[in-house]
Design a protein around this motif. Sequence first.
Motif, PDB file in Angstrom:
ATOM      1  N   THR A 225      41.377  59.313  40.348  1.00  0.00           N
ATOM      2  CA  THR A 225      40.565  59.561  41.539  1.00  0.00           C
ATOM      3  C   THR A 225      39.092  59.231  41.307  1.00  0.00           C
ATOM      4  OG1 THR A 225      40.303  61.876  40.871  1.00  0.00           O
ATOM      5  CG2 THR A 225      42.126  61.350  42.367  1.00  0.00           C
ATOM      6  N   GLU A 226      38.705  59.047  40.048  1.00  0.00           N
ATOM      7  CA  GLU A 226      37.319  58.718  39.721  1.00  0.00           C
ATOM      8  C   GLU A 226      37.120  57.234  39.448  1.00  0.00           C
ATOM      9  OE1 GLU A 226      36.036  62.871  37.491  1.00  0.00           O
ATOM     10  OE2 GLU A 226      37.137  61.338  36.365  1.00  0.00           O
ATOM     11  N   LEU A 227      38.059  56.429  39.890  1.00  0.00           N
ATOM     12  CA  LEU A 227      38.012  55.001  39.572  1.00  0.00           C
ATOM     13  C   LEU A 227      36.769  54.339  40.156  1.00  0.00           C
ATOM     14  CD1 LEU A 227      39.334  52.502  38.353  1.00  0.00           C
ATOM     15  CD2 LEU A 227      40.642  52.242  40.467  1.00  0.00           C
ATOM     16  N   LYS A 228      36.452  54.595  41.421  1.00  0.00           N
ATOM     17  CA  LYS A 228      35.302  53.947  42.041  1.00  0.00           C
ATOM     18  C   LYS A 228      34.002  54.370  41.369  1.00  0.00           C
ATOM     19  CE  LYS A 228      37.406  53.285  46.586  1.00  0.00           C
ATOM     20  NZ  LYS A 228      37.292  53.557  48.044  1.00  0.00           N
ATOM     21  N   LYS A 229      33.885  55.642  41.019  1.00  0.00           N
ATOM     22  CA  LYS A 229      32.681  56.116  40.324  1.00  0.00           C
ATOM     23  C   LYS A 229      32.537  55.418  38.967  1.00  0.00           C
ATOM     24  CE  LYS A 229      32.010  60.507  40.491  1.00  0.00           C
ATOM     25  NZ  LYS A 229      32.130  61.957  40.198  1.00  0.00           N
ATOM     26  N   THR A 230      33.668  55.221  38.286  1.00  0.00           N
ATOM     27  CA  THR A 230      33.647  54.547  36.996  1.00  0.00           C
ATOM     28  C   THR A 230      33.212  53.097  37.143  1.00  0.00           C
ATOM     29  OG1 THR A 230      35.435  55.991  36.263  1.00  0.00           O
ATOM     30  CG2 THR A 230      35.024  54.027  34.958  1.00  0.00           C
ATOM     31  N   HIS A 244      37.146  42.325  37.970  1.00  0.00           N
ATOM     32  CA  HIS A 244      38.565  42.666  37.873  1.00  0.00           C
ATOM     33  C   HIS A 244      38.714  44.061  37.291  1.00  0.00           C
ATOM     34  CE1 HIS A 244      40.072  38.571  38.707  1.00  0.00           C
ATOM     35  NE2 HIS A 244      38.990  38.177  38.055  1.00  0.00           N
ATOM     36  N   VAL A 245      39.699  44.785  37.795  1.00  0.00           N
ATOM     37  CA  VAL A 245      40.092  46.075  37.242  1.00  0.00           C
ATOM     38  C   VAL A 245      41.592  46.014  36.994  1.00  0.00           C
ATOM     39  CG1 VAL A 245      40.196  48.565  37.594  1.00  0.00           C
ATOM     40  CG2 VAL A 245      38.256  47.256  38.506  1.00  0.00           C
ATOM     41  N   LEU A 246      41.997  46.181  35.747  1.00  0.00           N
ATOM     42  CA  LEU A 246      43.411  46.161  35.357  1.00  0.00           C
ATOM     43  C   LEU A 246      43.800  47.548  34.883  1.00  0.00           C
ATOM     44  CD1 LEU A 246      44.274  43.257  35.826  1.00  0.00           C
ATOM     45  CD2 LEU A 246      42.075  43.218  34.628  1.00  0.00           C
ATOM     46  N   LEU A 247      44.881  48.087  35.427  1.00  0.00           N
ATOM     47  CA  LEU A 247      45.267  49.467  35.161  1.00  0.00           C
ATOM     48  C   LEU A 247      46.668  49.518  34.571  1.00  0.00           C
ATOM     49  CD1 LEU A 247      44.071  51.020  38.554  1.00  0.00           C
ATOM     50  CD2 LEU A 247      42.803  50.937  36.393  1.00  0.00           C
ATOM     51  N   SER A 248      46.902  50.527  33.736  1.00  0.00           N
ATOM     52  CA  SER A 248      48.255  50.767  33.248  1.00  0.00           C
ATOM     53  C   SER A 248      49.130  51.184  34.426  1.00  0.00           C
ATOM     54  CB  SER A 248      48.253  51.856  32.178  1.00  0.00           C
ATOM     55  OG  SER A 248      47.924  53.111  32.770  1.00  0.00           O
ATOM     56  N   ALA A 256      46.821  54.761  43.497  1.00  0.00           N
ATOM     57  CA  ALA A 256      47.268  54.248  44.793  1.00  0.00           C
ATOM     58  C   ALA A 256      46.967  55.225  45.922  1.00  0.00           C
ATOM     59  CB  ALA A 256      48.765  53.938  44.743  1.00  0.00           C
ATOM     60  N   ASP A 257      46.884  56.510  45.619  1.00  0.00           N
ATOM     61  CA  ASP A 257      46.607  57.506  46.654  1.00  0.00           C
ATOM     62  C   ASP A 257      45.162  57.467  47.130  1.00  0.00           C
ATOM     63  OD1 ASP A 257      49.211  58.416  46.585  1.00  0.00           O
ATOM     64  OD2 ASP A 257      48.796  59.903  45.025  1.00  0.00           O
ATOM     65  N   VAL A 258      44.267  56.890  46.319  1.00  0.00           N
ATOM     66  CA  VAL A 258      42.854  56.885  46.700  1.00  0.00           C
ATOM     67  C   VAL A 258      42.355  55.488  47.058  1.00  0.00           C
ATOM     68  CG1 VAL A 258      42.346  58.917  45.321  1.00  0.00           C
ATOM     69  CG2 VAL A 258      42.138  56.655  44.292  1.00  0.00           C
ATOM     70  N   LEU A 259      43.197  54.473  46.874  1.00  0.00           N
ATOM     71  CA  LEU A 259      42.807  53.104  47.202  1.00  0.00           C
ATOM     72  C   LEU A 259      43.378  52.720  48.553  1.00  0.00           C
ATOM     73  CD1 LEU A 259      43.361  51.412  43.732  1.00  0.00           C
ATOM     74  CD2 LEU A 259      41.176  51.961  44.803  1.00  0.00           C
ATOM     75  N   ASP A 260      42.617  51.962  49.313  1.00  0.00           N
ATOM     76  CA  ASP A 260      43.032  51.535  50.640  1.00  0.00           C
ATOM     77  C   ASP A 260      44.047  50.413  50.506  1.00  0.00           C
ATOM     78  OD1 ASP A 260      43.338  50.825  53.232  1.00  0.00           O
ATOM     79  OD2 ASP A 260      41.224  50.477  53.653  1.00  0.00           O
ATOM     80  N   ASP A 261      45.264  50.629  51.019  1.00  0.00           N
ATOM     81  CA  ASP A 261      46.316  49.624  50.846  1.00  0.00           C
ATOM     82  C   ASP A 261      46.144  48.415  51.754  1.00  0.00           C
ATOM     83  OD1 ASP A 261      46.890  50.737  53.248  1.00  0.00           O
ATOM     84  OD2 ASP A 261      48.920  51.392  52.766  1.00  0.00           O
ATOM     85  N   SER A 262      45.142  48.413  52.608  1.00  0.00           N
ATOM     86  CA  SER A 262      44.929  47.270  53.498  1.00  0.00           C
ATOM     87  C   SER A 262      43.953  46.256  52.925  1.00  0.00           C
ATOM     88  CB  SER A 262      44.408  47.756  54.857  1.00  0.00           C
ATOM     89  OG  SER A 262      43.123  48.344  54.720  1.00  0.00           O
ATOM     90  N   ARG A 271      41.554  45.704  46.662  1.00  0.00           N
ATOM     91  CA  ARG A 271      40.183  45.278  46.412  1.00  0.00           C
ATOM     92  C   ARG A 271      39.263  46.455  46.693  1.00  0.00           C
ATOM     93  NH1 ARG A 271      38.440  39.877  46.136  1.00  0.00           N
ATOM     94  NH2 ARG A 271      40.127  38.346  46.146  1.00  0.00           N
ATOM     95  N   SER A 272      38.321  46.663  45.785  1.00  0.00           N
ATOM     96  CA  SER A 272      37.376  47.747  45.967  1.00  0.00           C
ATOM     97  C   SER A 272      36.013  47.295  45.462  1.00  0.00           C
ATOM     98  CB  SER A 272      37.822  48.998  45.208  1.00  0.00           C
ATOM     99  OG  SER A 272      36.903  50.052  45.375  1.00  0.00           O
ATOM    100  N   MET A 273      35.001  47.394  46.297  1.00  0.00           N
ATOM    101  CA  MET A 273      33.639  46.988  45.942  1.00  0.00           C
ATOM    102  C   MET A 273      33.597  45.557  45.415  1.00  0.00           C
ATOM    103  SD  MET A 273      32.001  50.508  44.369  1.00  0.00           S
ATOM    104  CE  MET A 273      33.361  50.868  43.257  1.00  0.00           C
ATOM    105  N   GLY A 274      34.446  44.705  45.988  1.00  0.00           N
ATOM    106  CA  GLY A 274      34.461  43.295  45.616  1.00  0.00           C
ATOM    107  C   GLY A 274      35.310  42.958  44.411  1.00  0.00           C
ATOM    108  N   ALA A 275      35.883  43.934  43.747  1.00  0.00           N
ATOM    109  CA  ALA A 275      36.676  43.696  42.538  1.00  0.00           C
ATOM    110  C   ALA A 275      38.161  43.682  42.880  1.00  0.00           C
ATOM    111  CB  ALA A 275      36.394  44.757  41.484  1.00  0.00           C
ATOM    112  N   ARG A 276      38.896  42.813  42.204  1.00  0.00           N
ATOM    113  CA  ARG A 276      40.349  42.774  42.329  1.00  0.00           C
ATOM    114  C   ARG A 276      40.953  43.858  41.435  1.00  0.00           C
ATOM    115  NH1 ARG A 276      39.060  37.116  41.914  1.00  0.00           N
ATOM    116  NH2 ARG A 276      39.552  35.991  43.846  1.00  0.00           N
ATOM    117  N   ILE A 277      41.863  44.630  41.971  1.00  0.00           N
ATOM    118  CA  ILE A 277      42.500  45.715  41.218  1.00  0.00           C
ATOM    119  C   ILE A 277      43.999  45.444  41.166  1.00  0.00           C
ATOM    120  CG2 ILE A 277      42.860  48.201  41.057  1.00  0.00           C
ATOM    121  CD1 ILE A 277      40.351  48.602  42.701  1.00  0.00           C
TER     122      ILE A 277
END
Length: 347
Positions: A225-230, A244-248, A256-262, A271-277
Amino acid sequence: MRTFAQESGQSVSEVVRRGLAYVTSEPGPYRFHGAEGPSLLRDMFAVRTGTGEHEAEERLRRFQRWHGDVSARFAANTTDHAAVVPPGYQAAPFVSSLIEDRPLRAALSPVLTLPNPTPFTLPTTVTSTGATSDHTEGANPTEATIAIGGETVQPAGIHGMYRLTRELVDASSPAADAVALQEMRESYARQTEAKIAAEIDRAQSGTVTGDRSPAGAQVYTATATELKKTMVKFATARRGRPRHVLLSPAIAEAAADVLDDSTGDDTAMWRSMGARINPAPAIAGGAGALSGVILAAGDVYCWESPVLTFRFDERQGPTYVDLALYGYFACRVLRPIGVGAIRDAAA
């Protein structure tokens, strides 16, 4: 039967004794080639209007009986005669057991061509002070200091081989050699992803500064839930926004619960703040381990040769066919500050 016996030069008793039979089929009353003979349409019109002869009506009856005989003769289907319809293959591509993306490789830019396994060294800037200053008229700038380091890159070869029997190669459809080579390419993709993850893990497990020094990686202990702050913390330390943000898999599922699926597209699930996740299966995650990585542009480099495939038909004689794959690969973190490692606080 008598006619068949005469044509075959045998007596009727010999034909009966051997269980032979001579089957004939009465031709239909109409020929349908438009040259000669009675016409089906003409006879139907004549019978319908009552202007035809008796022969026209008789021909239509004979045609109806003949058509019923033909239908009965071919009253067979694939369900009743499955043994004579062997299964086949379409010309569609072979469906592998698993086709895996390469999200880590796709996040590294640029991917450079590797011609051979010769080691090479790349110069890197470690520290510098006083590189620029305000100018005073008539005064030369003060000499600055810079410490230059070097990163040695050692390419590694990746290879694989299958040995198939000649009978399997010749009889299989789709071709067994195509199936085997595709499986080796998939294995190559998974192995190179694991090498990139290992190199990033090496950087985040080594020198960690947590500040703006380019000598060490940035490590953040955070929950999903702190991904964007990080990502904001990384942009401040890196002095550049993340690309780019790559996650386990585990932290990606939680995030997925805090990221916009659209916000996803064909290059990223989010995509969040211009980065591909994207999730990266090669990042295993776990307690205290690397669970995600934030990357900017030009900090981690990858070198890769064209993947070569070989087919050796007679190396072991005619009995076997050897299929082989070979390629060179290397990955190196050249600017550790560009690696923002995420350690899952919830693990």
